[in-house]
Design an enzyme around this catalytic site. Sequence first.
Site, mmCIF file in Angstrom:
data_model
loop_
_atom_site.group_PDB
_atom_site.id
_atom_site.type_symbol
_atom_site.label_atom_id
_atom_site.label_comp_id
_atom_site.label_asym_id
_atom_site.label_seq_id
_atom_site.Cartn_x
_atom_site.Cartn_y
_atom_site.Cartn_z
ATOM 1 N N ILE A 530 -26.149 -1.824 -15.323
ATOM 2 C CA ILE A 530 -25.028 -0.974 -15.713
ATOM 3 C C ILE A 530 -25.065 -0.717 -17.213
ATOM 4 C CG2 ILE A 530 -23.383 -2.866 -16.125
ATOM 5 C CD1 ILE A 530 -21.274 -1.099 -14.643
ATOM 6 N N CYS A 531 -24.641 0.483 -17.624
ATOM 7 C CA CYS A 531 -24.488 0.800 -19.053
ATOM 8 C C CYS A 531 -23.150 1.519 -19.203
ATOM 9 C CB CYS A 531 -25.666 1.638 -19.558
ATOM 10 S SG CYS A 531 -25.798 3.271 -18.812
ATOM 11 N N ARG A 532 -23.041 2.429 -20.150
ATOM 12 C CA ARG A 532 -21.766 3.129 -20.358
ATOM 13 C C ARG A 532 -21.583 4.265 -19.377
ATOM 14 N NH1 ARG A 532 -19.881 7.469 -23.408
ATOM 15 N NH2 ARG A 532 -21.950 7.832 -24.282
ATOM 16 N N GLY A 534 -24.566 5.644 -17.367
ATOM 17 C CA GLY A 534 -25.601 5.713 -16.348
ATOM 18 C C GLY A 534 -26.946 6.186 -16.851
ATOM 19 N N MET A 558 -20.023 1.885 -16.809
ATOM 20 C CA MET A 558 -18.757 1.181 -16.990
ATOM 21 C C MET A 558 -17.564 2.120 -16.888
ATOM 22 S SD MET A 558 -19.038 -2.079 -17.150
ATOM 23 C CE MET A 558 -17.388 -2.481 -17.762
#
Length: 597
Positions: A530-532, A534, A558
């Site tokens: 996961i990141c901010r 995608g 996120m």
Amino acid sequence: MLVFFIDTVDVPGLGNRGYLAGGREAAVVVDPPRDIDRIIAMAARRGVRISHVVETHVHNDYVTGGLELARLTGAAYLVPAGARVAYERVPVGDGDTVDIGDGLALRALATPGHTPHHTAYVLEEAGRAMAVFTGGSLLIGTVGRPDLVEPRLTERLARAQHASVHRLAAELPDETAVLPTHGFGSFCSSGPAAGDATTIGEQRATNEAVTEDADTFVARLLSGLDDIPAYYAHMGPANAAGPAPVDLTPPARADADEIAARLAAGEWVVDLRNRVAFAEGHVGGTFNFAADGQLATYLAWLLPWGKPVTLLAESPEQLAAAQRELVRVGIDRPAAAATGPLAAWLRDGERPRSFPRATFAELAARAADRGTVVLDVRRESERGREHIAGSLHIPVHQLRDRLAEIPAGTVWVHCAGGMRAAIAASLLDAAGRSVVAVEDGFDAAREAGLPVVSGVSDVSGVPGGAPARITAEQARTRTGLDGDAVLLDVREPEEWAAGHAPGAVHAPLSALTAGAPLPQGIQGRPLVVICRTGNRSRQAVELLVGRRIDAVDVTGGMGAWAEAGLPVVAGPGDGSAVAGGAGDNNNAVAGDGGRTA
């Protein structure tokens, strides 16, 4: 039967189309590009008055000419009612109909998906549907992307896209012509167009948005989404605010001294000549975005937004054509320009720079040499299908910010055919690197004996496909107490500290790219990345899958996690392991083994 016409306004550099459609006296324009003089000339040749200008949606990939065209012609400007815009327009709702004259009418159909407010328009003659302007909804063999508005809305819009396509297929006759705006090379399309023309009947039988159930369609669509051009972030706001009129007059002329001064100031100087001419000789520090390639798309994607750009062209005609392309993506006025031969752009005593071009066969002969670096600058989806084993992958649109990741040595840079490799080679050359531009089709790599491997992993369920994506809710299930996987957060430390999922493991993408190992406690475990939003998680998944690690990533990142109401904790950490960190954190996963509570 009355007579009507439909003329196509091609915008090949962006992979888009607009339309001029009408009868004997009046016409409507759908999704016009910003350089509206072409459309005015088309209407004049037809001898018709432009009565209506219509937008299917607020565009994310180009600056519209609709507002200015309506102002100049006195036409009514129709924009979907749900679109938030700052100017006066005629708001259009589902079922609204406007009369064009000569028995022609335009009927609005709400088709959300590409955007929440997206609207298609059915051209009817004497009450019969003849064509439908589908914008970014139903395309030829595919659909428009649902991820350009807001990451948290992506899955919801994908489902709306499926429903909208089914509505079009159910309500319109088989013989209705389908006339989309996107899908001819545009990054607004979720896939390449399957042809140049089609009908509702053909799409009902072949388009997967119609033939697949919603869950299957959404999963496939989300797993195949590629990176979004960076300049898209500026197109929607420009279109919502109301674009200014264009100015296509020639820019200020630059001599050799001014070119040198602008380069010294850190500005961009772009050479528009073809890639062969550039490789053979160019002004040191300049970048090559050939006028005969996808100039607007790639220059706008790589250029730091708002940075002054000077254009170098072979002729005034080449310069004028480039200006026209660039205003379509909001690069309105070059800081300066020069035309003519290379010698005119060099100061007295200044020698041109050059670099070699080569084939994959020549690379194969040198690939084993010490100091040879093979750099693949294609998109993730292309590399996922097949790539040269051991090659470094940095998509061309990320190269400017990732030059430091390229090892020392001579960089042999390739793409699928040569255009993007030429752009990348110019960036590397300007940075002082020794570079060879591979001018060859990728099919020749295997024929040359290079070790080409197919796919990064079959984790998507599609042989040779891109790694899978899952929703935030699915990620929660897979990484929960009863799940089998670990949630891996690849954002940077300040983002992690601002808020992260409890129990997640922190491993910044920058550390993974630099070769940092995963914490020992999660090695051998499936990973959900996961990141901010995608984007970085996709890069991390490719890197991890390339290391034979089972990994998928979270659509929307996120943002989607928070939108789903899943727990978020803030602070420098919650005891989770950190890849590349200090002390014992690299040797264990604290708490619940990295699973979210």
